[in-house]
Design a protein around this motif. Structure first.
Motif, mmCIF file in Angstrom:
data_model
loop_
_atom_site.group_PDB
_atom_site.id
_atom_site.type_symbol
_atom_site.label_atom_id
_atom_site.label_comp_id
_atom_site.label_asym_id
_atom_site.label_seq_id
_atom_site.Cartn_x
_atom_site.Cartn_y
_atom_site.Cartn_z
ATOM 1 N N UNK A 1 35.743 9.806 -10.814
ATOM 2 C CA UNK A 1 35.701 8.766 -11.841
ATOM 3 C C UNK A 1 36.456 9.234 -13.092
ATOM 4 N N UNK A 2 37.311 8.383 -13.602
ATOM 5 C CA UNK A 2 38.131 8.737 -14.761
ATOM 6 C C UNK A 2 37.260 8.901 -16.008
ATOM 7 N N UNK A 3 37.412 10.046 -16.698
ATOM 8 C CA UNK A 3 36.629 10.316 -17.905
ATOM 9 C C UNK A 3 37.477 10.316 -19.175
ATOM 10 N N UNK A 4 38.789 10.514 -19.001
ATOM 11 C CA UNK A 4 39.671 10.637 -20.153
ATOM 12 C C UNK A 4 40.798 9.609 -20.067
ATOM 13 N N UNK A 5 41.397 9.332 -21.189
ATOM 14 C CA UNK A 5 42.530 8.416 -21.251
ATOM 15 C C UNK A 5 43.520 8.960 -22.266
ATOM 16 N N UNK A 6 44.708 8.412 -22.277
ATOM 17 C CA UNK A 6 45.716 8.757 -23.275
ATOM 18 C C UNK A 6 45.852 7.577 -24.226
ATOM 19 N N UNK A 7 45.775 7.864 -25.517
ATOM 20 C CA UNK A 7 45.927 6.821 -26.531
ATOM 21 C C UNK A 7 47.118 7.172 -27.412
ATOM 22 N N UNK A 8 47.782 6.152 -27.922
ATOM 23 C CA UNK A 8 48.962 6.391 -28.742
ATOM 24 C C UNK A 8 49.100 5.292 -29.779
ATOM 25 N N UNK A 9 49.921 5.561 -30.783
ATOM 26 C CA UNK A 9 50.130 4.579 -31.855
ATOM 27 C C UNK A 9 49.371 4.976 -33.111
ATOM 28 N N UNK A 10 50.029 4.857 -34.253
ATOM 29 C CA UNK A 10 49.460 5.320 -35.521
ATOM 30 C C UNK A 10 48.180 4.575 -35.884
ATOM 31 N N UNK A 11 48.206 3.237 -35.868
ATOM 32 C CA UNK A 11 47.036 2.466 -36.284
ATOM 33 C C UNK A 11 45.851 2.694 -35.354
ATOM 34 N N UNK A 12 46.129 2.705 -34.043
ATOM 35 C CA UNK A 12 45.053 2.875 -33.065
ATOM 36 C C UNK A 12 44.375 4.231 -33.229
ATOM 37 N N UNK A 13 45.172 5.293 -33.401
ATOM 38 C CA UNK A 13 44.581 6.626 -33.496
ATOM 39 C C UNK A 13 43.937 6.875 -34.852
ATOM 40 N N UNK A 14 44.496 6.318 -35.912
ATOM 41 C CA UNK A 14 43.848 6.452 -37.217
ATOM 42 C C UNK A 14 42.472 5.786 -37.190
ATOM 43 N N UNK A 15 42.404 4.598 -36.578
ATOM 44 C CA UNK A 15 41.125 3.899 -36.476
ATOM 45 C C UNK A 15 40.135 4.689 -35.629
#
Length: 245
Positions: A1-15
């Motif tokens: 089962x997937x436990x991690x993901x990759x996130x990107x983008x300034x607004x998304x990561x700042x939030x």
């Protein structure tokens, strides 16, 4: 089962760093970039003891699978999925709920844009079906510009059943349909409210439509017969905002 993901983008990561810094496991920034847009992310990462790695654009492109990452990529823990029980807990705390129901939206860009609209309009929760609909992915978070981390998204097993349940709790559900007799500007959108929007090109499914208390349309003056779901969502939510002021 997937436990991690990759996130990107300034607004998304700042939030995400503001709302749930414990979810950020690793953070990569573009080598040689030190402008003001990244300064806040660096400050937040330092505050929470998150190590920052500098990487080439090629490495970031590979980690973000060539999506527009804006020079910042992170490996994050998956957010806990919110369910019917979490929705009940929310409704117990809010005297006059303002909710959005999305019936089977499958395009992550549309879901992200709908979440951004929901955040801007002050919606307190978004209800989506668990199956046959896109989940909150990294693309959704990027498009939502931070709203995916601030607006709760509840994944429910049976959407029509959940709609009937919140009706019993006093929430009036207004659904959108092109053939509806009254339009959004004639509807009463005050009080405890959920606005139900249909999927791209298909609209509300029959059972979802039948679970609505009333149906409304958006007046269309031109040759185009319908609007993109995120645009239509914005129209309906902000008419509700106008009436609720």
């Amino acid at each position: 089962m997937k436990k991690h993901d990759v996130m990107y983008g300034i607004h998304a990561l700042e939030s995400l760093l503001k709302q749930s810094p414990e979810r950020v496991l690793e953070l990569w920034l573009l080598q040689g970039r030190d402008d003001e847009r990244l300064a806040k992310i660096i400050e937040l990462a330092n505050t929470y003891g998150i190590s920052i790695q500098r990487s080439s654009r090629k490495v970031l492109d590979e980690k973000a699978q060539s999506h527009q990452h804006q020079g910042v990529v992170a490996r994050v823990k998956l957010a806990k999925a919110l369910t019917e029980k979490d929705l009940d807990a929310l409704l117990e705390k809010i005297p006059q709920p303002f909710l959005l129901i999305l019936d089977g939206v499958t395009d992550p860009h549309n879901l992200g844009a709908c979440l951004r609209n929901a955040d801007a309009a002050g919606v307190q929760g978004v209800i989506v079906p668990k199956d046959n609909a896109v989940a909150v992915t990294s693309t959704v978070s990027k498009v939502a510009c931070g709203a995916a981390e601030t607006v709760p998204v509840f994944q429910v097993t049976n959407l029509a059943r959940t709609m009937r349940h919140i009706q019993q709790l006093g929430v009036w559900i207004v659904g959108t349909a092109g053939e509806a007799d009254s339009d959004v500007y004639q509807a009463d959108l005050k009080g405890s409210l959920a606005v139900a929007m249909g999927a791209e090109g298909k609209g509300l499914r029959r059972l979802t439509r039948e679970a609505c208390d009333s149906l409304i349309s958006i007046p269309m003056a031109g040759a185009v017969s319908s609007l993109n779901v995120s645009v239509a969502t914005g129209v309906c939510l902000f008419e509700a905002v106008r009436q609720r002021l």
